[in-house]
Write a protein that holds these residues in place. Structure first.
Motif, PDB file in Angstrom:
ATOM      1  N   ASP A 130     -46.305 114.457 -39.464  1.00  0.00           N
ATOM      2  CA  ASP A 130     -46.276 115.264 -40.681  1.00  0.00           C
ATOM      3  C   ASP A 130     -45.859 116.703 -40.370  1.00  0.00           C
ATOM      4  N   TYR A 131     -46.383 117.240 -39.288  1.00  0.00           N
ATOM      5  CA  TYR A 131     -46.039 118.603 -38.876  1.00  0.00           C
ATOM      6  C   TYR A 131     -44.545 118.713 -38.569  1.00  0.00           C
ATOM      7  N   LEU A 132     -43.989 117.728 -37.849  1.00  0.00           N
ATOM      8  CA  LEU A 132     -42.554 117.740 -37.544  1.00  0.00           C
ATOM      9  C   LEU A 132     -41.717 117.719 -38.816  1.00  0.00           C
ATOM     10  N   ASN A 133     -42.092 116.841 -39.759  1.00  0.00           N
ATOM     11  CA  ASN A 133     -41.347 116.767 -41.028  1.00  0.00           C
ATOM     12  C   ASN A 133     -41.404 118.098 -41.785  1.00  0.00           C
ATOM     13  N   GLU A 134     -42.572 118.707 -41.795  1.00  0.00           N
ATOM     14  CA  GLU A 134     -42.727 119.987 -42.488  1.00  0.00           C
ATOM     15  C   GLU A 134     -41.896 121.083 -41.824  1.00  0.00           C
ATOM     16  N   GLN A 135     -41.916 121.110 -40.503  1.00  0.00           N
ATOM     17  CA  GLN A 135     -41.133 122.122 -39.781  1.00  0.00           C
ATOM     18  C   GLN A 135     -39.634 121.907 -39.992  1.00  0.00           C
ATOM     19  N   GLU A 175     -43.806 123.864 -32.717  1.00  0.00           N
ATOM     20  CA  GLU A 175     -44.491 124.504 -31.592  1.00  0.00           C
ATOM     21  C   GLU A 175     -45.858 123.849 -31.408  1.00  0.00           C
ATOM     22  N   VAL A 176     -46.098 123.389 -30.191  1.00  0.00           N
ATOM     23  CA  VAL A 176     -47.345 122.668 -29.907  1.00  0.00           C
ATOM     24  C   VAL A 176     -48.579 123.542 -30.139  1.00  0.00           C
ATOM     25  N   PRO A 177     -48.603 124.811 -29.706  1.00  0.00           N
ATOM     26  CA  PRO A 177     -49.810 125.612 -29.955  1.00  0.00           C
ATOM     27  C   PRO A 177     -50.129 125.758 -31.448  1.00  0.00           C
ATOM     28  N   GLU A 178     -49.100 125.967 -32.248  1.00  0.00           N
ATOM     29  CA  GLU A 178     -49.314 126.093 -33.690  1.00  0.00           C
ATOM     30  C   GLU A 178     -49.853 124.779 -34.265  1.00  0.00           C
ATOM     31  N   TYR A 179     -49.274 123.669 -33.804  1.00  0.00           N
ATOM     32  CA  TYR A 179     -49.728 122.349 -34.248  1.00  0.00           C
ATOM     33  C   TYR A 179     -51.191 122.103 -33.838  1.00  0.00           C
ATOM     34  N   ALA A 180     -51.531 122.473 -32.600  1.00  0.00           N
ATOM     35  CA  ALA A 180     -52.894 122.253 -32.105  1.00  0.00           C
ATOM     36  C   ALA A 180     -53.913 123.028 -32.941  1.00  0.00           C
ATOM     37  N   VAL A 181     -53.582 124.263 -33.284  1.00  0.00           N
ATOM     38  CA  VAL A 181     -54.491 125.062 -34.106  1.00  0.00           C
ATOM     39  C   VAL A 181     -54.657 124.426 -35.480  1.00  0.00           C
ATOM     40  N   MET A 209     -61.862 119.802 -37.762  1.00  0.00           N
ATOM     41  CA  MET A 209     -63.174 120.407 -37.993  1.00  0.00           C
ATOM     42  C   MET A 209     -63.561 120.372 -39.472  1.00  0.00           C
ATOM     43  N   GLU A 210     -62.593 120.486 -40.359  1.00  0.00           N
ATOM     44  CA  GLU A 210     -62.892 120.360 -41.787  1.00  0.00           C
ATOM     45  C   GLU A 210     -63.409 118.955 -42.100  1.00  0.00           C
ATOM     46  N   ASN A 211     -62.760 117.957 -41.505  1.00  0.00           N
ATOM     47  CA  ASN A 211     -63.228 116.580 -41.705  1.00  0.00           C
ATOM     48  C   ASN A 211     -64.633 116.401 -41.159  1.00  0.00           C
ATOM     49  N   TRP A 212     -64.861 116.906 -39.953  1.00  0.00           N
ATOM     50  CA  TRP A 212     -66.182 116.763 -39.344  1.00  0.00           C
ATOM     51  C   TRP A 212     -67.239 117.445 -40.188  1.00  0.00           C
ATOM     52  N   GLN A 213     -66.910 118.633 -40.644  1.00  0.00           N
ATOM     53  CA  GLN A 213     -67.886 119.404 -41.416  1.00  0.00           C
ATOM     54  C   GLN A 213     -68.227 118.697 -42.712  1.00  0.00           C
ATOM     55  N   SER A 214     -67.227 118.177 -43.382  1.00  0.00           N
ATOM     56  CA  SER A 214     -67.489 117.606 -44.697  1.00  0.00           C
ATOM     57  C   SER A 214     -68.063 116.194 -44.638  1.00  0.00           C
ATOM     58  N   GLU A 215     -67.705 115.417 -43.635  1.00  0.00           N
ATOM     59  CA  GLU A 215     -68.120 114.007 -43.616  1.00  0.00           C
ATOM     60  C   GLU A 215     -69.099 113.689 -42.490  1.00  0.00           C
ATOM     61  N   PHE A 216     -68.640 113.861 -41.277  1.00  0.00           N
ATOM     62  CA  PHE A 216     -69.384 113.347 -40.135  1.00  0.00           C
ATOM     63  C   PHE A 216     -70.690 114.083 -39.877  1.00  0.00           C
ATOM     64  N   LEU A 217     -70.692 115.390 -40.007  1.00  0.00           N
ATOM     65  CA  LEU A 217     -71.924 116.114 -39.711  1.00  0.00           C
ATOM     66  C   LEU A 217     -73.053 115.724 -40.656  1.00  0.00           C
ATOM     67  N   ALA A 270     -57.087 109.756 -32.083  1.00  0.00           N
ATOM     68  CA  ALA A 270     -55.710 109.681 -31.584  1.00  0.00           C
ATOM     69  C   ALA A 270     -54.726 109.428 -32.734  1.00  0.00           C
ATOM     70  N   LEU A 271     -55.073 108.517 -33.618  1.00  0.00           N
ATOM     71  CA  LEU A 271     -54.193 108.233 -34.765  1.00  0.00           C
ATOM     72  C   LEU A 271     -54.105 109.425 -35.714  1.00  0.00           C
ATOM     73  N   HIS A 272     -55.217 110.095 -35.914  1.00  0.00           N
ATOM     74  CA  HIS A 272     -55.226 111.294 -36.770  1.00  0.00           C
ATOM     75  C   HIS A 272     -54.258 112.336 -36.216  1.00  0.00           C
ATOM     76  N   TRP A 273     -54.316 112.583 -34.926  1.00  0.00           N
ATOM     77  CA  TRP A 273     -53.445 113.591 -34.310  1.00  0.00           C
ATOM     78  C   TRP A 273     -51.995 113.112 -34.256  1.00  0.00           C
ATOM     79  N   TYR A 274     -51.769 111.825 -34.033  1.00  0.00           N
ATOM     80  CA  TYR A 274     -50.409 111.292 -33.984  1.00  0.00           C
ATOM     81  C   TYR A 274     -49.726 111.444 -35.349  1.00  0.00           C
ATOM     82  N   PHE A 275     -50.393 110.975 -36.395  1.00  0.00           N
ATOM     83  CA  PHE A 275     -49.790 111.082 -37.718  1.00  0.00           C
ATOM     84  C   PHE A 275     -49.734 112.538 -38.198  1.00  0.00           C
TER      85      PHE A 275
END
Length: 129
Positions: A38-43, A51-57, A64-72, A29-34
């Motif tokens: 960041d996305y709002l500031n960049e836009q 745009e929420v769909p663009e942000y979600a993607v 997934m990059e975090n999961w792939q590199s660390e958690f998996l 939740a914190l990862h997505w909130y922050f």
């Protein structure tokens, strides 16, 4: 030789799971909130609408990059080791057999008269896997 003690509640028995789940959900939740901040500031810096769909993607890709590199990697190490230990790989049984033998030796020297009886009772109560 039964006691009238209550068994711990489901929440207490699974406390490690619940704490881990809570920490996981809070971190996501914190990862997505922050990420949203960041996305709002960049836009805004590029005078683009948020745009929420663009942000979600974008956030799914980052997550997934975090999961792939660390958690998996970590999950595989924990799950793989647990699986091998549970299945009784030679490496996991080695320590258990040694510990069993030491305990048997101590019991036989502390209670020479009752040792065989005690060991037999425990073998019935806690059979080998």
């Amino acid at each position: 030789m039964k006691t009238n003690q209550k068994s711990p509640s489901y929440l207490k028995r699974k406390a490690y799971f619940w704490v881990t789940l809570l920490l996981f959900l809070a971190s996501i939740a914190l990862h997505w909130y922050f990420g949203w901040k960041d996305y709002l500031n960049e836009q805004m810096a590029h005078s683009q609408p948020a745009e929420v769909p663009e942000y979600a993607v974008q956030m799914m890709r980052e997550t997934m990059e975090n999961w792939q590199s660390e958690f998996l990697q970590l999950i595989w190490q924990v799950v793989g080791l647990s699986f091998l230990w549970y299945c009784g790989s030679p490496q996991s049984k080695e320590g258990d057999d040694r510990r069993e033998e030491k305990l048997d030796f101590i019991i036989k020297h502390l209670e020479p008269g009752k040792a065989d009886e005690l060991l037999e009772q425990w073998k019935i109560k806690y059979p080998d896997k």
